[in-house]
Design a protein around this motif. Sequence first.
Motif, PDB file in Angstrom:
ATOM      1  N   THR A 285       0.487  -0.814  -0.204  1.00 39.79           N
ATOM      2  CA  THR A 285       0.056   0.273   0.119  1.00 39.79           C
ATOM      3  C   THR A 285       1.003   1.284   0.072  1.00 39.79           C
ATOM      4  O   THR A 285      -0.075   2.567   0.101  1.00 39.79           O
ATOM      5  CB  THR A 285      -0.693   0.297   1.253  1.00 39.79           C
ATOM      6  OG1 THR A 285      -0.010  -0.206   2.030  1.00 39.79           O
ATOM      7  CG2 THR A 285      -2.277  -0.686   1.125  1.00 39.79           C
TER       8      THR A 285
ATOM      9  N   ARG B  89      -6.620   1.776  -0.858  1.00 35.20           N
ATOM     10  CA  ARG B  89      -5.857   1.400   0.146  1.00 35.20           C
ATOM     11  C   ARG B  89      -7.180   0.670   1.128  1.00 35.20           C
ATOM     12  O   ARG B  89      -6.678  -0.604   1.643  1.00 35.20           O
ATOM     13  CB  ARG B  89      -5.126   2.389   1.652  1.00 35.20           C
ATOM     14  CG  ARG B  89      -4.259   1.471   2.649  1.00 35.20           C
ATOM     15  CD  ARG B  89      -4.101   2.770   3.396  1.00 35.20           C
ATOM     16  NE  ARG B  89      -3.173   3.693   2.462  1.00 35.20           N
ATOM     17  CZ  ARG B  89      -2.012   4.063   3.425  1.00 35.20           C
ATOM     18  NH1 ARG B  89      -1.518   3.485   4.239  1.00 35.20           N
ATOM     19  NH2 ARG B  89      -1.212   4.617   2.872  1.00 35.20           N
ATOM     20  N   GLU B  90      -8.202   1.000   1.316  1.00 34.06           N
ATOM     21  CA  GLU B  90      -8.911   0.492   2.186  1.00 34.06           C
ATOM     22  C   GLU B  90      -9.736  -0.502   1.176  1.00 34.06           C
ATOM     23  O   GLU B  90      -9.719  -1.866   1.473  1.00 34.06           O
ATOM     24  CB  GLU B  90     -10.220   1.201   1.943  1.00 34.06           C
ATOM     25  CG  GLU B  90     -11.096   0.905   3.014  1.00 34.06           C
ATOM     26  CD  GLU B  90     -10.686  -0.343   4.503  1.00 34.06           C
ATOM     27  OE1 GLU B  90     -10.472   0.540   5.074  1.00 34.06           O
ATOM     28  OE2 GLU B  90     -11.744  -0.981   5.207  1.00 34.06           O
TER      29      GLU B  90
ATOM     30  N   LEU C 229      -6.837  -3.576   1.527  1.00 34.52           N
ATOM     31  CA  LEU C 229      -6.763  -4.473   2.348  1.00 34.52           C
ATOM     32  C   LEU C 229      -7.740  -5.037   3.199  1.00 34.52           C
ATOM     33  O   LEU C 229      -8.052  -5.896   3.094  1.00 34.52           O
ATOM     34  CB  LEU C 229      -7.109  -3.229   4.063  1.00 34.52           C
ATOM     35  CG  LEU C 229      -5.202  -2.417   4.358  1.00 34.52           C
ATOM     36  CD1 LEU C 229      -5.682  -1.346   4.592  1.00 34.52           C
ATOM     37  CD2 LEU C 229      -4.491  -3.112   4.434  1.00 34.52           C
TER      38      LEU C 229
ATOM     39  N   SER D 272       5.094  -4.314   6.190  1.00 33.94           N
ATOM     40  CA  SER D 272       4.724  -3.285   5.935  1.00 33.94           C
ATOM     41  C   SER D 272       5.097  -1.955   7.624  1.00 33.94           C
ATOM     42  O   SER D 272       6.000  -2.857   7.863  1.00 33.94           O
ATOM     43  CB  SER D 272       3.119  -3.094   6.693  1.00 33.94           C
ATOM     44  OG  SER D 272       2.875  -0.940   6.346  1.00 33.94           O
TER      45      SER D 272
ATOM     46  N   TYR E 107       3.809   0.348   8.090  1.00 32.50           N
ATOM     47  CA  TYR E 107       2.193   0.975   8.576  1.00 32.50           C
ATOM     48  C   TYR E 107       1.955   0.149   9.546  1.00 32.50           C
ATOM     49  O   TYR E 107       0.682  -0.818   9.166  1.00 32.50           O
ATOM     50  CB  TYR E 107       1.076   1.156   7.584  1.00 32.50           C
ATOM     51  CG  TYR E 107       1.736   2.307   6.682  1.00 32.50           C
ATOM     52  CD1 TYR E 107       2.617   3.700   6.701  1.00 32.50           C
ATOM     53  CD2 TYR E 107       2.028   1.611   4.564  1.00 32.50           C
ATOM     54  CE1 TYR E 107       3.175   4.388   5.945  1.00 32.50           C
ATOM     55  CE2 TYR E 107       2.316   2.145   4.136  1.00 32.50           C
ATOM     56  CZ  TYR E 107       2.632   3.966   4.528  1.00 32.50           C
ATOM     57  OH  TYR E 107       3.090   4.595   3.851  1.00 32.50           O
TER      58      TYR E 107
ATOM     59  N   GLU F  65      -2.687  -1.271   9.489  1.00 36.09           N
ATOM     60  CA  GLU F  65      -2.498  -2.418   8.429  1.00 36.09           C
ATOM     61  C   GLU F  65      -2.134  -3.206   9.584  1.00 36.09           C
ATOM     62  O   GLU F  65      -2.675  -4.119   9.441  1.00 36.09           O
ATOM     63  CB  GLU F  65      -1.452  -1.664   7.204  1.00 36.09           C
ATOM     64  CG  GLU F  65      -1.976  -0.833   6.894  1.00 36.09           C
ATOM     65  CD  GLU F  65      -1.369  -0.403   5.369  1.00 36.09           C
ATOM     66  OE1 GLU F  65      -0.538  -1.181   5.047  1.00 36.09           O
ATOM     67  OE2 GLU F  65      -1.533   0.592   4.678  1.00 36.09           O
TER      68      GLU F  65
ATOM     69  N   ARG G  23      -4.109  -4.153  11.839  1.00 39.52           N
ATOM     70  CA  ARG G  23      -6.007  -5.212  11.311  1.00 39.52           C
ATOM     71  C   ARG G  23      -5.800  -6.408  10.739  1.00 39.52           C
ATOM     72  O   ARG G  23      -6.625  -6.886  11.278  1.00 39.52           O
ATOM     73  CB  ARG G  23      -6.129  -3.592  10.286  1.00 39.52           C
ATOM     74  CG  ARG G  23      -7.832  -4.003  10.020  1.00 39.52           C
ATOM     75  CD  ARG G  23      -7.805  -3.027   8.437  1.00 39.52           C
ATOM     76  NE  ARG G  23      -8.842  -3.648   7.769  1.00 39.52           N
ATOM     77  CZ  ARG G  23      -9.451  -2.839   6.554  1.00 39.52           C
ATOM     78  NH1 ARG G  23      -9.413  -1.534   6.463  1.00 39.52           N
ATOM     79  NH2 ARG G  23     -10.873  -3.515   6.222  1.00 39.52           N
TER      80      ARG G  23
END
Lengths: 387, 329
Positions: free
Chosen positions: B178, B186-187, B190, B207, B209, B212, B215
């Motif tokens: 991403t 991105r949504e 994911l 990642s 991030y 992310e 999640r």
Amino acid sequence: MLASFKTTVLSLLRNKSMLLWALLFPIVLTCIFMGMFSGIESAYSAVGSDLGIVRSASYGSNEGLQQTLRSISLSTGKNGIVKLSYFDSEAAARKAIADEKIDSYLTVSNAGSISLHVGQRSLGANGSLPTTILASALNSHLHATNAVAVIMARVTPGGSVPASLASGDGVSIKRLVLTKNAPDPDVRYYFSLLAMTAGIGSAAAMLSIQRLQPTEGAVGARQSVSSTPRWLMLVGALLGSWLCQFACMLAALLFMALVARVNFGTGAAPLLLAIAASSLTGCAAGALLGTIPHMEDGMVSGITCLLSLFTGLYGPASQLITDSLEATAPTLIHANPLWQMTNCFYSLLYYDLYGPFLSSIAALLAMTGIFLAIAAFRMRRISHGQL
Amino acid sequence: MNEATGEKDKTRMRDHAPVVHVENLVKRYGELVAVDHLSFDIASGEAFGLLGPNGSGKTTTINCILQLLSYEHGDISLFGRPMRPTSYDLKRQIGIVPQEVAVFDELTVRENIDSFCALYVSDRAKRRELVDRAIEFVGLQKFEKFRPKKLSGGLMRRLNIACGIAHEPSLIILDEPTVAVDPQSREAILGGIERLNGEGATIIYTSHYMEEVERLCKRILIMDHGRAVASGTPDELKAMVGTGEKVSVETAEPSEQVLEDLRRLSCVRQATYEGGRIRVQCLNGEHNLADILGVLAKDNVPYGRVLSEPPTLNDVFLEITGRALRDEA
């Protein structure tokens, strides 16, 4: 393998740079050659010199000379090379040569000696060759006449040379064609251009090989981790590049043959074999270049332009270099793949037998083998090496 | 034990073996140790996160697993079998989505997906179905005939994913998929990864991030300087460190005494005032918020909105390594 082949063909056919350099460039250059060389044939022609003859008593009595001149006259001779015109005085002939109405004129003195007076026009590109042949014919006539006189003097001392013997019947001009087809000065450029097309086209194979290497980018890495063995992908990519390169060379050859009317002097099958071998060698060279890190299209073009210098592509100076290198360093010139490709087409045009052609094909295949072997060795070394 | 029984045992062991087994992996670039004695296992169907700042060794680890890189030491097994550069049967089960968009510029979206899928699936009819499914999965139906250069950054990333998953692998490795993607794409990405994992695929997700990774991943390995600094579920990781929630209280500028009173609380690590808010960093505790509000009431400080944020993986990383996840290595 089929997947790599298809991907390679599709990407190369849609690659604008490849289409421009491997397909359009040779066609554009052929058009330029057509324009540039439209008068080149007449420059190398042995026909068309204007010869003036000063009428005199001595000339009138020299039957042998008159016969010789008739034999080389365009109006009467079978193999004529000169257009004859007659002058009553040498002054009139000199004026004609000064006015560039004639190339040269001929006088016979009272003592019987023959002189050929050459004007400035005959020294130009269009006139030097017929004048040389004319001078040569006159020399032969004189030698023959003198030889007969000497023999007659020995056989019948004090006797005169019979007119039939002194006529110089032995002097004549014959066109001898030593090769299968008459030499054509243009073809050297076109054959070199075909070789250059193969050279430039090698960038296609280079690009395809680079794309398979994990060291050269993410696409290569992605393909390297697939479940298709690497060698199969390499074979597919090479075959795809070869097909594209072959198609580009074929297009250039067809354009030359059909539009520029270049005489290739042979049928379709040997020509197809020649371009297949040339494109394969170009492809193998591209594969090798593709294993060299950070190699770019521009570098391939540079190498091709340099090698083309030694095929005679850039004109008389380049041809002179090529010819002198061929005489002094044949191994060096034979190692140039583009020279071998050019030679391949020469062999088809000028030789009756296929021996020299097959030798060139064998040389190209040997080079292909060497290039591929080195490429494979290099690819094996970097296949699982460091990114 | 006869030969047949031995073979059965081997098969059973393979079936129960982790999908990915990395043991004592060491990779050096000259003097630099990029991966330093790294070990981890990933079970079948697990979504596993490799988290770490840039240069921490995540991509190098992935490249070693894929045999794109040779390594100095260690064992790597996939699906219970040693992974080698020529393990084509194992590679057939792996899908890779590299960090960089890896597609052919001259091919259309469909041709690109088909081209990469063909490296795994030779049957044309089956491949057509798979390509259709991949296009639908990433939502590129309207862009099938587009060439990559005409796609936006987010759509390119989706194409990159489609090329990696079209052959329906059972292990999918996504290396920062991403990066430089708009929030909407991105949504979508994911969500797609969650679906793949829900369908049974084992996921390795790298990642920097943290939100992310938090999640998507059930289990996370935090890397720094090539080493595993912590691993576990997100909750386990947060429990490993003393950091608690961050409390933020909207108020007029308080006196220094109020801040001092807050700092004296046993659950408070740090208390500051900035941007119209008192910001309090807490240690793990059960009544942190009540204690803080109690101090404000005692000192007669009127306040507006109160926000309490649970600790993040960045807090975990910060506490373990002393620097933030998104810092350069």
